[in-house]
Design a protein around this motif. Structure first.
Motif, mmCIF file in Angstrom:
data_model
loop_
_atom_site.group_PDB
_atom_site.id
_atom_site.type_symbol
_atom_site.label_atom_id
_atom_site.label_comp_id
_atom_site.label_asym_id
_atom_site.label_seq_id
_atom_site.Cartn_x
_atom_site.Cartn_y
_atom_site.Cartn_z
ATOM 1 N N TYR A 5 -6.798 -1.494 -5.692
ATOM 2 C CA TYR A 5 -5.569 -0.895 -6.192
ATOM 3 C C TYR A 5 -5.910 0.303 -7.079
ATOM 4 N N GLU A 65 -4.050 3.509 -9.619
ATOM 5 C CA GLU A 65 -2.915 4.193 -10.237
ATOM 6 C C GLU A 65 -3.456 5.192 -11.255
ATOM 7 N N SER A 95 -4.058 4.385 2.379
ATOM 8 C CA SER A 95 -3.361 3.928 1.172
ATOM 9 C C SER A 95 -1.901 3.617 1.449
ATOM 10 N N PRO A 136 1.602 2.801 -1.101
ATOM 11 C CA PRO A 136 2.203 2.513 -2.411
ATOM 12 C C PRO A 136 2.857 1.138 -2.443
ATOM 13 N N PRO A 162 6.529 2.489 -0.166
ATOM 14 C CA PRO A 162 6.128 1.151 0.274
ATOM 15 C C PRO A 162 6.372 0.860 1.754
ATOM 16 N N GLY A 205 2.529 4.142 4.850
ATOM 17 C CA GLY A 205 1.214 4.423 4.301
ATOM 18 C C GLY A 205 0.676 5.750 4.790
ATOM 19 N N CYS A 223 3.236 5.661 -9.373
ATOM 20 C CA CYS A 223 2.746 5.107 -8.106
ATOM 21 C C CYS A 223 1.547 4.193 -8.352
ATOM 22 N N LYS A 231 -0.843 1.883 -5.854
ATOM 23 C CA LYS A 231 -1.014 1.754 -4.410
ATOM 24 C C LYS A 231 -2.252 0.962 -4.036
#
Length: 334
Positions: free
Chosen positions: A63, A65, A86, A88, A106, A109, A126, A128
């Motif tokens: 993950y 951010e 990736s 989100p 979401p 991707g 965000c 992701k």
């Protein structure tokens, strides 16, 4: 918090927190390769990355951010070391590539092919999922599927649906792996287990997400046509002008009617008798377009087994978009 370099960490150990531009850029350069990082408000930067490395081929799942709006610039002459995939979980990101903007949220991707010039803007809110796949690893898996070396760089379509179809199934697999690794990690950290998981992950991406080798790969993955179907199809071609019955085709194929029907539908897209009818209609059209002035339409149709001329004319128009007489008139004018 473990702040060791990605190359030194153990399977469960990738975690980083950075509040400075250079620190965030250098950490991600260790994961994905060289890139430019632009931040409009550096004082608000709060970069976090946590994840796991599958040790067999060094694929990273985790993950990311940044805490503020950032833009990642990738130049053609200075490519990434990996394919960056990736999605989100909250917020948005936007990819600018070849004068096209693609919004990722979401439900959608992104796949960044490493050798292409592009800019990725990531919103401050965000968070992701990031899957970083080394270029040599993905190339090796694709070459094993194609059974030949690649003759051009692998380039993916950038947008990757997270809501529908095979692409969404791939994202569900990624989320499942991340969830299980967070819970225990012991099973998936085993070298042999990690190797199988990695291969499944990379093969899944290559099979679900369109790229410049997709058509060749689909052809390689297509099941071979069973011999009994090839034999039945050739029998249809050789005897299409005869009074063929389904029982005749079954006898030649030496399989049950159900198996014959299912095989034709799977490999040829039609039931056996529907295939025969289309083959006959195509034969009629070939004869109409050939120099056969001594034959009229009815004679040609009957020669290919059509005894009900009204139904023949209707089926012909449905398949070719014109009546048999129109086909003949076009040829005569030409």
């Amino acid at each position: 918090m473990n702040e060791s370099k990605p190359s030194d960490v153990d399977y469960l150990g990738i975690q980083a927190l950075r509040n400075d531009l250079d620190g965030a850029r250098d950490w991600m350069a260790g994961i994905c390769g060289p890139h430019e990082l632009e931040v409009s408000r550096p004082q608000r930067l709060h970069f976090q990355h946590s994840g796991n490395v599958l040790r067999a081929m060094a694929t990273t799942l985790g993950y990311v951010e940044y805490g503020t709006d950032v833009t990642v610039q990738i130049q053609e002459g200075n490519p990434l070391n990996c394919y960056s995939v990736s999605l989100p979980l909250v917020g948005e990101q936007e990819l600018a590539k070849s004068n096209v903007l693609l919004v990722s949220d979401p439900g959608m991707g992104l796949v960044l092919s490493p050798h292409e010039r592009q800019a990725l803007t990531i919103a401050g809110n965000c968070r992701k999922i990031l899957v970083a796949i080394p270029r040599p690893a993905l190339r090796k898996v694709l070459e094993s599927l194609l059974q030949r070396p690649l003759d051009a760089p692998l380039s993916f379509q950038p947008g990757m649906d997270a809501m529908n179809g095979d692409q969404a199934a791939w994202w569900r697999m990624v989320k499942y792996l991340l969830s299980e690794m967070e819970r225990t990690g012991k099973l998936f950290s085993h070298l042999y287990m990690a190797s199988d998981l990695e291969h499944a992950l990379l093969k899944g991406l290559l099979l679900s997400q369109p790229h410049n080798y997709s058509e060749e790969l689909a052809a390689m993955m297509a099941p071979s046509c069973p011999h009994y179907l090839l034999k039945a199809r050739q029998f249809i071609h050789d005897h299409a002008a005869d009074d063929l019955r389904l029982e005749d085709i079954e006898q030649v194929a030496s399989v049950s009617r159900v198996k014959l029907y299912e095989g034709f539908k799977r490999h040829f897209g039609q039931a056996p008798m529907a295939y025969l009818k289309q083959y006959r209609l195509e034969a009629v059209r070939r004869d109409l377009l050939a120099d056969r002035a001594e034959l009229n339409i009815s004679a040609i149709a009957m020669r290919w087994g059509f005894t009900h001329l009204g139904r023949f004319s209707s089926d012909y128009k449905k398949l070719f978009g014109e009546a048999p007489s129109q086909t003949l008139q076009r040829f005569t004018r030409r």
